[in-house]
Design a protein around this motif. Structure first.
Motif, short mmCIF file in Angstrom:
data_model
loop_
_atom_site.label_atom_id
_atom_site.label_comp_id
_atom_site.label_asym_id
_atom_site.label_seq_id
_atom_site.Cartn_x
_atom_site.Cartn_y
_atom_site.Cartn_z
N UNK A 83 33.54 -23.19 15.94
CA UNK A 83 32.96 -22.97 17.27
C UNK A 83 31.94 -21.84 17.27
N UNK A 84 31.45 -21.50 16.11
CA UNK A 84 30.48 -20.42 16.00
C UNK A 84 31.16 -19.07 15.92
N UNK A 85 30.35 -18.03 15.79
CA UNK A 85 30.89 -16.68 15.67
C UNK A 85 29.94 -15.79 14.91
N UNK A 86 30.49 -14.93 14.08
CA UNK A 86 29.68 -13.97 13.33
C UNK A 86 30.02 -14.03 11.84
N UNK A 87 28.98 -13.99 11.03
CA UNK A 87 29.14 -13.88 9.59
C UNK A 87 28.61 -12.53 9.16
N UNK A 88 29.48 -11.65 8.69
CA UNK A 88 29.07 -10.35 8.16
C UNK A 88 29.06 -10.46 6.64
N UNK A 89 27.93 -10.14 6.04
CA UNK A 89 27.73 -10.35 4.61
C UNK A 89 27.34 -9.03 3.96
N UNK A 90 28.14 -8.60 3.00
CA UNK A 90 27.86 -7.33 2.33
C UNK A 90 27.95 -7.45 0.83
N UNK A 91 27.17 -6.63 0.14
CA UNK A 91 27.22 -6.56 -1.33
C UNK A 91 26.75 -5.18 -1.75
N UNK A 92 27.44 -4.63 -2.73
CA UNK A 92 27.10 -3.29 -3.20
C UNK A 92 27.30 -3.19 -4.70
N UNK A 93 26.26 -2.75 -5.38
CA UNK A 93 26.36 -2.52 -6.82
C UNK A 93 26.96 -1.14 -7.07
N UNK A 94 27.70 -1.03 -8.16
CA UNK A 94 28.23 0.26 -8.61
C UNK A 94 28.23 0.29 -10.12
N UNK A 95 28.67 1.35 -10.68
CA UNK A 95 28.57 1.52 -12.13
C UNK A 95 29.23 0.43 -12.93
N UNK A 96 30.32 -0.13 -12.42
CA UNK A 96 31.07 -1.13 -13.19
C UNK A 96 30.79 -2.57 -12.77
N UNK A 97 29.87 -2.77 -11.82
CA UNK A 97 29.57 -4.14 -11.42
C UNK A 97 29.08 -4.23 -9.99
N UNK A 98 29.52 -5.27 -9.29
CA UNK A 98 29.11 -5.49 -7.91
C UNK A 98 30.27 -6.04 -7.09
N UNK A 99 30.40 -5.60 -5.87
CA UNK A 99 31.42 -6.09 -4.93
C UNK A 99 30.73 -6.88 -3.83
N UNK A 100 31.28 -8.03 -3.50
CA UNK A 100 30.74 -8.91 -2.47
C UNK A 100 31.81 -9.17 -1.43
N UNK A 101 31.46 -9.06 -0.15
CA UNK A 101 32.39 -9.33 0.94
C UNK A 101 31.70 -10.21 1.98
N UNK A 102 32.40 -11.26 2.41
CA UNK A 102 31.92 -12.12 3.50
C UNK A 102 33.03 -12.20 4.54
N UNK A 103 32.71 -11.79 5.76
CA UNK A 103 33.69 -11.76 6.85
C UNK A 103 33.25 -12.71 7.96
N UNK A 104 34.07 -13.73 8.23
CA UNK A 104 33.80 -14.67 9.30
C UNK A 104 34.71 -14.35 10.48
N UNK A 105 34.13 -14.23 11.65
CA UNK A 105 34.91 -13.92 12.85
C UNK A 105 34.47 -14.83 13.99
N UNK A 106 35.43 -15.48 14.63
CA UNK A 106 35.12 -16.39 15.73
C UNK A 106 36.36 -16.76 16.50
N UNK A 107 36.15 -17.48 17.61
CA UNK A 107 37.27 -17.87 18.47
C UNK A 107 38.17 -18.90 17.81
N UNK A 108 37.64 -19.67 16.89
CA UNK A 108 38.45 -20.66 16.18
C UNK A 108 37.97 -20.77 14.74
N UNK A 109 38.87 -20.51 13.82
CA UNK A 109 38.55 -20.57 12.39
C UNK A 109 39.50 -21.55 11.71
#
Length: 211
Positions: free
Chosen positions: A127-153
């Motif tokens: 039903x739609x909502x928000x997609x928060x997308x993050x990624x960060x490099x660091x010395x040992x690699x990269x971390x990726x996070x995807x957060x979906x938030x909505x009234x119905x998932x």
């Protein structure tokens, strides 16, 4: 799983996702051929334009998420991924994109992981909502996070199993192709995938890839 079997899964997924907009194009052309009323012809042309745009957006996204896009280098500019995500999920205004990726470039494998996690998160927002997308490099690699938030998932349990590798390769269905691709890319690189859906209306995917 053999490479040709996995390619078959991806092809099935692509055909499924492209069937609707391409079918709408075909129907619109048939209507346009028989329609003589100027107002209705204009409406048909609008529908054709919408379907063509949707098809192009899907192809641009799938080219990055599944294909060999980005040239011959080891890294791809993240602005290409952002444009593909906004075209696929943000064009209709049902999903808000919160882009929190500061990196200008990412490895092809990391970018594919990010895009496929976004695909899973976006599909879950029925039903739609928000997609928060993050990624960060660091010395040992990269971390990726995807957060979906909505009234119905809604997320198929088989997708979660495929993401973390809790399934038999022979049982992977086309709908889980993106999840299995993430699992293979991350585990082959010595990383980990996590899924959290304990909070109502929130679904979080995380992936850590070593350098």
């Amino acid at each position: 799983m053999k490479s040709y079997e996995f390619a078959s899964l991806l092809c099935s997924r692509l055909c499924h996702d492209l069937l609707s907009p391409v079918g709408a194009l075909n129907n619109g052309l048939e209507l346009l051929a028989d329609e003589t009323d100027p107002e209705m012809r204009e409406r048909c042309l609008e529908l054709l334009a919408d379907s063509a745009r949707a098809s192009a957006n899907k192809l641009k996204f799938f080219r990055l998420a599944f294909g060999a896009a980005g040239g011959f280098g080891d890294e791809v500019e993240t602005r290409e991924a952002r444009a593909a995500i906004e075209g696929l999920f943000g064009a209709e205004g049902k999903v808000d994109i919160d882009w929190m990726v500061a990196e200008e470039r990412m490895s092809k494998s990391a970018l594919k992981v990010l895009l496929n996690l976004v695909l899973l998160g976006g599909d879950a927002l029925v039903r739609g909502g928000t997609l928060a997308i993050g990624a960060e490099k660091h010395g040992s690699g990269i971390d990726i996070v995807v957060r979906a938030e909505g009234s119905r998932i809604i997320i198929d349990p088989e997708l979660k199993k495929a993401l973390v590798g809790d399934c038999n390769e022979e049982d992977i269905a086309p709908r889980a192709a993106a999840a299995w691709l993430v699992h293979c890319l991350v585990t082959d690189g010595g990383g980990q995938v996590q899924v959290a859906d304990g909070e109502e209306g929130v679904l979080v995917f995380g992936a850590s890839l070593p350098a």
